[in-house]
Design a protein around this motif. Structure first.
Motif, PDB file in Angstrom:
ATOM      1  N   PRO A  39      18.201 -20.840  -8.003  1.00  0.00           N
ATOM      2  CA  PRO A  39      17.869 -19.796  -8.984  1.00  0.00           C
ATOM      3  C   PRO A  39      16.591 -20.051  -9.760  1.00  0.00           C
ATOM      4  O   PRO A  39      16.032 -19.130 -10.357  1.00  0.00           O
ATOM      5  N   GLN A  40      16.115 -21.312  -9.752  1.00  0.00           N
ATOM      6  CA  GLN A  40      14.938 -21.649 -10.551  1.00  0.00           C
ATOM      7  C   GLN A  40      13.662 -21.808  -9.723  1.00  0.00           C
ATOM      8  O   GLN A  40      12.580 -21.842 -10.294  1.00  0.00           O
ATOM      9  N   ASP A  41      13.794 -21.929  -8.413  1.00  0.00           N
ATOM     10  CA  ASP A  41      12.646 -22.305  -7.574  1.00  0.00           C
ATOM     11  C   ASP A  41      12.242 -21.166  -6.649  1.00  0.00           C
ATOM     12  O   ASP A  41      12.914 -20.900  -5.653  1.00  0.00           O
ATOM     13  N   PRO A  42      11.127 -20.498  -6.920  1.00  0.00           N
ATOM     14  CA  PRO A  42      10.695 -19.402  -6.046  1.00  0.00           C
ATOM     15  C   PRO A  42      10.287 -19.860  -4.653  1.00  0.00           C
ATOM     16  O   PRO A  42      10.199 -19.043  -3.732  1.00  0.00           O
ATOM     17  N   ALA A  43      10.055 -21.172  -4.470  1.00  0.00           N
ATOM     18  CA  ALA A  43       9.709 -21.699  -3.150  1.00  0.00           C
ATOM     19  C   ALA A  43      10.948 -22.035  -2.331  1.00  0.00           C
ATOM     20  O   ALA A  43      10.813 -22.499  -1.192  1.00  0.00           O
ATOM     21  N   CYS A  44      12.130 -21.808  -2.866  1.00  0.00           N
ATOM     22  CA  CYS A  44      13.371 -22.039  -2.126  1.00  0.00           C
ATOM     23  C   CYS A  44      13.293 -21.324  -0.779  1.00  0.00           C
ATOM     24  O   CYS A  44      12.963 -20.139  -0.715  1.00  0.00           O
ATOM     25  N   PRO A  45      13.590 -22.008   0.328  1.00  0.00           N
ATOM     26  CA  PRO A  45      13.446 -21.387   1.651  1.00  0.00           C
ATOM     27  C   PRO A  45      14.378 -20.207   1.884  1.00  0.00           C
ATOM     28  O   PRO A  45      14.043 -19.324   2.685  1.00  0.00           O
ATOM     29  N   ILE A  46      15.495 -20.163   1.193  1.00  0.00           N
ATOM     30  CA  ILE A  46      16.395 -19.011   1.316  1.00  0.00           C
ATOM     31  C   ILE A  46      15.847 -17.854   0.487  1.00  0.00           C
ATOM     32  O   ILE A  46      15.810 -16.708   0.935  1.00  0.00           O
ATOM     33  N   ARG A  47      15.401 -18.160  -0.685  1.00  0.00           N
ATOM     34  CA  ARG A  47      14.840 -17.143  -1.586  1.00  0.00           C
ATOM     35  C   ARG A  47      13.625 -16.462  -0.966  1.00  0.00           C
ATOM     36  O   ARG A  47      13.474 -15.231  -1.050  1.00  0.00           O
ATOM     37  N   GLN A  48      12.756 -17.228  -0.313  1.00  0.00           N
ATOM     38  CA  GLN A  48      11.577 -16.633   0.315  1.00  0.00           C
ATOM     39  C   GLN A  48      11.942 -15.649   1.418  1.00  0.00           C
ATOM     40  O   GLN A  48      11.220 -14.679   1.661  1.00  0.00           O
ATOM     41  N   GLN A  49      13.068 -15.888   2.095  1.00  0.00           N
ATOM     42  CA  GLN A  49      13.486 -14.989   3.164  1.00  0.00           C
ATOM     43  C   GLN A  49      14.098 -13.696   2.641  1.00  0.00           C
ATOM     44  O   GLN A  49      14.157 -12.709   3.378  1.00  0.00           O
ATOM     45  N   GLY A  50      14.563 -13.695   1.382  1.00  0.00           N
ATOM     46  CA  GLY A  50      15.293 -12.537   0.892  1.00  0.00           C
ATOM     47  C   GLY A  50      14.648 -11.756  -0.234  1.00  0.00           C
ATOM     48  O   GLY A  50      14.980 -10.594  -0.448  1.00  0.00           O
ATOM     49  N   VAL A  51      13.728 -12.379  -0.981  1.00  0.00           N
ATOM     50  CA  VAL A  51      13.123 -11.729  -2.155  1.00  0.00           C
ATOM     51  C   VAL A  51      11.694 -11.317  -1.820  1.00  0.00           C
ATOM     52  O   VAL A  51      10.924 -12.122  -1.290  1.00  0.00           O
ATOM     53  N   PRO A  52      11.311 -10.078  -2.106  1.00  0.00           N
ATOM     54  CA  PRO A  52       9.942  -9.631  -1.823  1.00  0.00           C
ATOM     55  C   PRO A  52       8.892 -10.518  -2.483  1.00  0.00           C
ATOM     56  O   PRO A  52       9.118 -11.078  -3.561  1.00  0.00           O
ATOM     57  N   SER A  53       7.738 -10.631  -1.827  1.00  0.00           N
ATOM     58  CA  SER A  53       6.615 -11.391  -2.380  1.00  0.00           C
ATOM     59  C   SER A  53       5.351 -10.557  -2.236  1.00  0.00           C
ATOM     60  O   SER A  53       5.284  -9.613  -1.436  1.00  0.00           O
ATOM     61  N   LEU A  54       4.343 -10.930  -2.993  1.00  0.00           N
ATOM     62  CA  LEU A  54       3.091 -10.175  -2.964  1.00  0.00           C
ATOM     63  C   LEU A  54       2.396 -10.282  -1.615  1.00  0.00           C
ATOM     64  O   LEU A  54       1.594  -9.408  -1.255  1.00  0.00           O
ATOM     65  N   GLY A  55       2.695 -11.326  -0.845  1.00  0.00           N
ATOM     66  CA  GLY A  55       2.107 -11.461   0.479  1.00  0.00           C
ATOM     67  C   GLY A  55       2.423 -10.295   1.392  1.00  0.00           C
ATOM     68  O   GLY A  55       1.652  -9.990   2.318  1.00  0.00           O
ATOM     69  N   GLU A  56       3.545  -9.635   1.158  1.00  0.00           N
ATOM     70  CA  GLU A  56       3.942  -8.502   1.996  1.00  0.00           C
ATOM     71  C   GLU A  56       2.990  -7.318   1.847  1.00  0.00           C
ATOM     72  O   GLU A  56       2.905  -6.460   2.732  1.00  0.00           O
ATOM     73  N   LEU A  57       2.301  -7.267   0.729  1.00  0.00           N
ATOM     74  CA  LEU A  57       1.465  -6.114   0.421  1.00  0.00           C
ATOM     75  C   LEU A  57      -0.011  -6.361   0.741  1.00  0.00           C
ATOM     76  O   LEU A  57      -0.837  -5.465   0.581  1.00  0.00           O
ATOM     77  N   ALA A  58      -0.323  -7.576   1.205  1.00  0.00           N
ATOM     78  CA  ALA A  58      -1.712  -7.907   1.542  1.00  0.00           C
ATOM     79  C   ALA A  58      -2.031  -7.450   2.954  1.00  0.00           C
ATOM     80  O   ALA A  58      -1.152  -7.341   3.808  1.00  0.00           O
ATOM     81  N   ALA A  59      -3.314  -7.189   3.211  1.00  0.00           N
ATOM     82  CA  ALA A  59      -3.766  -6.785   4.543  1.00  0.00           C
ATOM     83  C   ALA A  59      -4.201  -8.017   5.325  1.00  0.00           C
ATOM     84  O   ALA A  59      -4.902  -8.894   4.792  1.00  0.00           O
ATOM     85  N   TYR A  60      -3.793  -8.083   6.600  1.00  0.00           N
ATOM     86  CA  TYR A  60      -4.138  -9.209   7.469  1.00  0.00           C
ATOM     87  C   TYR A  60      -4.741  -8.675   8.764  1.00  0.00           C
ATOM     88  O   TYR A  60      -4.280  -7.676   9.319  1.00  0.00           O
TER      89      TYR A  60
END
Length: 396
Positions: A86-107
């Motif tokens: 609950p405290q660590d945004p780098a948690c490997p489970i959290r990264q798979q389930g919670v949206p991040s700003l990387g999703e909105l970047a162009a690649y």
């Protein structure tokens, strides 16, 4: 350890961070609810307010949730949320389930359909890419909308769909196509997640396929054993057992996902004759190191799940930030080969519009008069063609 419960009345407090290796907390809800997959589906986390009952969201996470609204669907089951730090945004489970700003970047090079589902689609649901097998994309629904999904546009972009017609349209055309192509011996049900359907609806589809004489194998691609293992009930397994051979492939991506509940779900499938394979996705910041991947594969073997594929992360729109280099994949494969039992080493592949392409580096090089061989320690030897002929001419 106390833990808030999404959807319950009264004041809740965020749980403290867990010590490394500690068992995940259980919400204070009756076992009858926690063990009921329908309860988890009803209580899914779909907005910031519900997420705050489980996680200390960062400003970037809150911004990503807000900015992805109307573009990408978001949903997390209470069970999967309970595996998140609950405290660590780098948690490997959290990264798979919670949206991040990387999703909105162009690649560069990102596509909504890099694997060619739409190019090979033959009916509303059937995708015929390989000679003897097809996939049926039967739903857009998932218990958790994984942020790294290859079909992110089709399953989480609210305006995207792979259905030519409505998802609820008749299956008659799809089944007729398969029946009219007797070379099709293997059908994979995927989506979305097929187990999002109730048992009765799923049985209609499975029984329709089993009635086609040329269909030998029915496979189900589902992440429910990982995201909501309570869905794998005895009733579901008994239904699937009536239509054997039925296989199930799932996606464990990190050792934290291998819980007692997940192991029990796998055991129920196996006891009903359903083999379980695993297709891990190589994900930056989640499992892109040798110790994590080695632990994942050995833990899968412990619960009797056969590692099948290690997928190189596709350059999918909204997913590209999870990509690693292919060199990183080679490094991980080198750290598995020879270091764990052979059937615990998955095949490293890149999925393309022309099919799945094996990416593993060879452990041999043809040289004059033989083969140069290399083992997992980097030691080399040359085997003469008189000992192990390289070509048919060498046999003469």
């Amino acid at each position: 350890m106390s833990h808030p419960t999404a959807g319950r009345t009264g004041t809740t407090t965020r749980p403290p961070a867990r010590a490394k290796g500690a068992a995940p907390p259980r919400p204070d809800v009756p076992d009858a609810q926690w063990n009921d997959w329908r309860w988890h589906m009803r209580k899914r986390i779909t907005n910031v307010e519900k997420a705050r009952d489980w996680l200390a969201l960062t400003p970037d996470e809150e911004k990503a949730i807000a900015e992805s609204a109307g573009t990408y669907r978001w949903s997390v089951t209470p069970y999967y949320a309970s595996l998140m730090d609950p405290q660590d945004p780098a948690c490997p489970i959290r990264q798979q389930g919670v949206p991040s700003l990387g999703e909105l970047a162009a690649y560069s090079g990102a596509e909504v359909d890099p694997v060619g589902d739409m190019f090979y689609r033959k009916t509303n649901r059937v995708v015929h890419k390989y000679p003897d097998r097809v996939i049926m994309l039967i739903t857009e629904a998932c218990p958790v909308y994984c942020r790294h999904c290859t079909r992110k546009f089709h399953t989480t972009d609210v305006s995207g769909t792979y259905f030519r017609d409505d998802e609820g349209a008749s299956y008659e055309e799809d089944l007729r196509y398969i029946a009219d192509h007797p070379e099709i011996r293997d059908v994979l049900l995927t989506g979305g997640d097929p187990l999002s359907y109730q048992d009765g609806k799923l049985e209609e589809i499975v029984s329709g396929l089993r009635a086609i004489p040329s269909v030998e194998i029915i496979r189900i691609g589902s992440r429910f054993p990982v995201l909501l293992p309570q869905r794998i009930t005895d009733g579901l397994c008994e239904m699937l057992a009536r239509y054997h051979p039925v296989w199930l492939n799932t996606h464990f991506n990190h050792p934290k996902e291998i819980t007692p509940e997940a192991a029990a779900a796998v055991d129920r499938l196996l006891r009903h004759g359903v083999p379980v394979g695993n297709q891990t996705v190589l994900l930056r910041g989640i499992n892109d190191d040798v110790p994590t991947m080695r632990t994942l594969m050995t833990e899968l073997l412990r619960i009797r799940v056969r590692p099948y594929y290690l997928y190189h992360c596709d350059n999918v729109t909204g997913v590209s930030h999870f990509m690693t280099s292919i060199e990183k994949g080679w490094e991980i494969m080198a750290g598995l080969q020879g270091h764990i039992t052979g059937f615990g080493v998955p095949q490293y592949v890149l999925t393309t519009k022309i099919g799945k392409i094996p990416l593993a580096q060879p452990y041999f090089t043809p040289v004059d008069g033989g083969l140069r061989l290399r083992n997992h320690h980097g030691q080399e030897m040359v085997v003469d063609a008189s000992v192990h002929p390289l070509t048919e001419d060498d046999l003469r």
